[in-house]
Scaffold this active site. Structure first.
Site, PDB file in Angstrom:
ATOM      1  CD  GLU A  78      25.006  17.702  57.212  1.00 33.97           C
ATOM      2  OE1 GLU A  78      25.845  18.716  57.832  1.00 33.97           O
ATOM      3  OE2 GLU A  78      23.992  16.336  57.815  1.00 33.97           O
ATOM      4  CD  GLU A 109      41.349   1.228  51.976  1.00 35.59           C
ATOM      5  OE1 GLU A 109      42.288   1.149  52.287  1.00 35.59           O
ATOM      6  OE2 GLU A 109      40.552   1.505  52.623  1.00 35.59           O
TER       7      GLU A 109
END
Length: 268
Positions: A78, A109
């Site tokens: 953004e 992960e």
């Protein structure tokens, strides 16, 4: 047991009414801003280090897995439309790659070496900053990434929701927002995720303001990617110059940004 894994303060969730569930979730959510408030000094210290580094050509990397990784990507993605900055000024990286944004990638992960390899795909320099995001503070992908970044001379920070975690110990500027047990035990996409999002908002917004990407309270460098944003930019120019809507829009479309349009108007 870590706070993020501790048992919910509520039981019998499956027997609660919809209203009771909503009220209790809301009660828990209200604790989050106060937990963030407790970490403001640490957030300030980290931002104060990020800004001059970015002024000198550094970038900001977020690394995370699962919800934490997705939140980093959300915040990073953004920044270009909001502040008109290059897409690689703020970079969000998730364990498992872009496909993990929508679907969990098994065991991604658990590799402590992969995050640094992922960062290197973007190139790096010693003015860069790496912020590891992990509610538990124990994610190997994130810990390994910040350790390697720190060893390479980059600035490192983290956002976690436990105290005394391995992740916090691995970075220079740890931010530990302890929001308490989740409403659904261990579901860190809830309060922990909200806390992480609030801190990311603070870091990126404050950094962009201090880098001059906001004038007054306006996003003067925002990308004009749709009609809503063109209308918003037009209003900004009208307020700043006194031009009519039509004149302001013409100037905006000619100059390409609110900042350039206003500067052009006062240059005449």
């Amino acid at each position: 047991m870590s706070t993020t894994e501790s048992t919910s303060l509520y039981d019998g969730l499956d027997e609660m009414s919809v209203k009771s569930l909503l009220e209790n979730i809301n009660n828990e959510d209200q604790k989050v801003p106060f937990a963030v408030q407790n970490e403001l000094d640490k957030i300030e210290a980290l931002v104060a280090k990020i800004v001059p580094r970015m002024e000198n050509g550094g970038r900001l990397f977020y690394i995370g897995a699962g919800t934490s990784g997705r939140l980093g990507i959300l915040d990073a993605s953004e920044c270009p439309p909001t502040y008109g900055v290059p897409f690689d000024w703020v970079v969000g990286i998730i364990a498992g790659g872009d496909k993990a944004i929508r679907k969990a990638v098994e065991n991604a992960e658990d590799d402590p070496n992969q995050a640094w390899l992922d960062i290197q795909e973007y190139g790096w320099n010693k003015e860069d900053t790496v912020i590891g995001i992990a509610a538990s503070g124990t994610t190997p992908y994130v810990i390994g990434g910040v350790k390697a970044a720190r060893e390479a001379g980059l600035l490192t920070g983290c956002i976690t929701c436990n105290t005394g975690s391995p992740l916090a110990a691995a970075v220079e500027y740890p931010i530990e927002v302890v929001v308490g047990p989740e409403f659904v035990t261990g579901s860190t996409r809830m309060k922990s995720g909200t806390a992480q999002k609030l801190v990311l908002n603070m870091i990126s917004t404050t950094t962009m303001i201090k880098l001059g990407r906001v004038k007054g309270n306006k996003m003067v460098d925002m990308q004009l990617s749709n009609e809503k944003l063109v209308k918003r930019g037009t209003r900004m120019i009208v307020e700043a110059t006194g031009l009519s809507d039509e004149e302001a829009k013409d100037l905006l479309m000619t100059q390409g940004s609110v900042r350039k349009a206003v500067e052009q108007f006062y240059r005449k």
